[in-house]
Design an enzyme around this catalytic site. Structure first.
Site, PDB file in Angstrom:
ATOM      1  N   GLY A  45     -98.993 -49.172  -7.331  1.00  0.00           N
ATOM      2  CA  GLY A  45     -98.511 -48.326  -8.431  1.00  0.00           C
ATOM      3  C   GLY A  45     -99.509 -48.070  -9.545  1.00  0.00           C
ATOM      4  O   GLY A  45     -99.421 -47.047 -10.234  1.00  0.00           O
ATOM      5  N   ASP A 101     -98.746 -50.924 -13.682  1.00  0.00           N
ATOM      6  CA  ASP A 101     -98.134 -49.628 -14.002  1.00  0.00           C
ATOM      7  C   ASP A 101     -96.889 -49.781 -14.872  1.00  0.00           C
ATOM      8  O   ASP A 101     -96.747 -49.122 -15.892  1.00  0.00           O
ATOM      9  CB  ASP A 101     -97.783 -48.871 -12.698  1.00  0.00           C
ATOM     10  CG  ASP A 101     -96.954 -49.708 -11.712  1.00  0.00           C
ATOM     11  OD1 ASP A 101     -96.723 -50.909 -11.968  1.00  0.00           O
ATOM     12  OD2 ASP A 101     -96.541 -49.160 -10.669  1.00  0.00           O
ATOM     13  N   ASP A 104     -90.701 -54.277 -15.260  1.00  0.00           N
ATOM     14  CA  ASP A 104     -89.253 -54.094 -15.233  1.00  0.00           C
ATOM     15  C   ASP A 104     -88.628 -55.473 -15.471  1.00  0.00           C
ATOM     16  O   ASP A 104     -88.492 -55.917 -16.604  1.00  0.00           O
ATOM     17  CB  ASP A 104     -88.899 -53.479 -13.879  1.00  0.00           C
ATOM     18  CG  ASP A 104     -87.428 -53.188 -13.703  1.00  0.00           C
ATOM     19  OD1 ASP A 104     -86.719 -53.047 -14.704  1.00  0.00           O
ATOM     20  OD2 ASP A 104     -86.972 -53.101 -12.547  1.00  0.00           O
ATOM     21  N   ARG A 168     -96.333 -40.542  -5.775  1.00  0.00           N
ATOM     22  CA  ARG A 168     -97.396 -41.199  -6.560  1.00  0.00           C
ATOM     23  C   ARG A 168     -98.367 -40.175  -7.138  1.00  0.00           C
ATOM     24  O   ARG A 168     -99.013 -40.424  -8.141  1.00  0.00           O
ATOM     25  CB  ARG A 168     -98.181 -42.174  -5.687  1.00  0.00           C
ATOM     26  CG  ARG A 168     -97.370 -43.373  -5.199  1.00  0.00           C
ATOM     27  CD  ARG A 168     -98.310 -44.448  -4.667  1.00  0.00           C
ATOM     28  NE  ARG A 168     -97.657 -45.439  -3.832  1.00  0.00           N
ATOM     29  CZ  ARG A 168     -97.028 -46.524  -4.283  1.00  0.00           C
ATOM     30  NH1 ARG A 168     -96.953 -46.743  -5.567  1.00  0.00           N
ATOM     31  NH2 ARG A 168     -96.468 -47.381  -3.441  1.00  0.00           N
TER      32      ARG A 168
HETATM   33  P1  IMP Z   1     -90.748 -56.165 -11.832  1.00  0.00           P
HETATM   34  O1  IMP Z   1     -91.236 -57.292 -10.979  1.00  0.00           O
HETATM   35  O2  IMP Z   1     -89.253 -56.026 -11.775  1.00  0.00           O
HETATM   36  O3  IMP Z   1     -91.248 -56.238 -13.262  1.00  0.00           O
HETATM   37  O4  IMP Z   1     -91.249 -54.831 -11.209  1.00  0.00           O
HETATM   38  C1  IMP Z   1     -92.537 -54.504 -11.251  1.00  0.00           C
HETATM   39  C2  IMP Z   1     -92.960 -53.554 -10.141  1.00  0.00           C
HETATM   40  O5  IMP Z   1     -91.870 -52.845  -9.554  1.00  0.00           O
HETATM   41  C3  IMP Z   1     -93.846 -52.533 -10.753  1.00  0.00           C
HETATM   42  O6  IMP Z   1     -95.183 -52.930 -10.707  1.00  0.00           O
HETATM   43  C4  IMP Z   1     -93.589 -51.293  -9.916  1.00  0.00           C
HETATM   44  O7  IMP Z   1     -94.475 -51.272  -8.832  1.00  0.00           O
HETATM   45  C5  IMP Z   1     -92.168 -51.461  -9.464  1.00  0.00           C
HETATM   46  N1  IMP Z   1     -91.247 -50.689 -10.348  1.00  0.00           N
HETATM   47  C6  IMP Z   1     -90.521 -51.143 -11.405  1.00  0.00           C
HETATM   48  N2  IMP Z   1     -89.807 -50.164 -11.974  1.00  0.00           N
HETATM   49  C7  IMP Z   1     -90.102 -49.052 -11.277  1.00  0.00           C
HETATM   50  C8  IMP Z   1     -89.701 -47.663 -11.412  1.00  0.00           C
HETATM   51  O8  IMP Z   1     -88.924 -47.253 -12.289  1.00  0.00           O
HETATM   52  N3  IMP Z   1     -90.245 -46.817 -10.504  1.00  0.00           N
HETATM   53  C9  IMP Z   1     -91.120 -47.201  -9.528  1.00  0.00           C
HETATM   54  N4  IMP Z   1     -91.529 -48.453  -9.385  1.00  0.00           N
HETATM   55  C10 IMP Z   1     -91.026 -49.379 -10.245  1.00  0.00           C
HETATM   56 MG    MG Z   2     -96.741 -52.216  -9.915  1.00  0.00          MG
END
Ligand code: IMP
Ligand code: MG
Length: 177
Positions: A45, A101, A104, A168
């Site tokens: 990402g 990127d 979340d 992307r």
């Molecule tokens: P986390 O582990 O929940 O913080 O998610 C992190 C990863 O999930 C990011 O590096 C993204 O690759 C993917 N991600 C989180 N939110 C989104 C979104 O809204 N769209 C696309 N990819 C996301």
């Molecule tokens: Mg990511």
């Protein structure tokens, strides 16, 4: 538009992204003068953000890549993050900047920090383009040292972010309906 044949709402234009990435690059340049900076791109990402950010950093730096999986093609985090491809550069005495990127739940970046810490770098900081602050998992207490934009808790695509490996290549960031 041929590139995105799907109902969407533009969250950040390519001009807004460009301006903010340039500011982040200047800030990082000031902070890392005299340091051995190793910028790590979190695949996949962060590819576009990373490519633009490192060109906005006016310092001799080294690059590396790490691949971590957590979404597995879904719109929600699986709750587990696995290192699928590790960095290859030595990190001893280097100052690591993790370039992500979007954050979340925070589970992925938390996992990456823990993993890289074990390799014994001089320091680790996090630079994230998009922060879904409200979505953080209670178990994660990561702090972003550089953050581009706070974004709503919607599923975002473009500028590196995918849905099922598509979109992307959008030059802007949009929310999918
Ligand atoms: P986390 O582990 O929940 O913080 O998610 C992190 C990863 O999930 C990011 O590096 C993204 O690759 C993917 N991600 C989180 N939110 C989104 C979104 O809204 N769209 C696309 N990819 C996301
Ligand atoms: Mg990511």
């Amino acid at each position: 538009m041929n590139i995105l044949n799907y109902p969407h709402e533009i969250i950040l234009s390519s001009e807004q992204i460009k301006e903010r990435v340039s500011e982040l690059g200047q800030e990082i340049t000031r902070d890392y003068i005299g340091h051995d900076l190793l910028a790590i791109c979190v695949l996949k990402g962060s590819i576009l953000f990373f490519a633009d950010l490192i060109r906005a950093i006016d310092l001799p730096l080294t690059t590396d890549f790490i691949l971590v999986s957590s979404y597995n093609g879904n719109k929600e985090s699986s709750g587990k993050a696995e290192i699928r491809h590790d960095i290859t550069m030595p990190v001893k005495d280097r100052d690591i900047l993790i370039v992500e990127d979007i954050i979340d739940t925070g589970i992925s970046v938390d996992r990456i920090v823990e993993h890289l810490k074990e390799k014994g770098p001089n320091s680790i900081k996090i630079c994230v383009l998009l922060d879904k602050k409200g979505a953080r998992s209670p178990s994660c207490n990561i702090r972003c040292d550089y953050s581009g934009f706070d974004v709503p808790e919607k599923f975002l695509i473009g500028y590196g972010l995918d849905y099922n490996e598509k979109y992307r290549n959008l030059p802007f960031i949009a929310a999918m309906d």
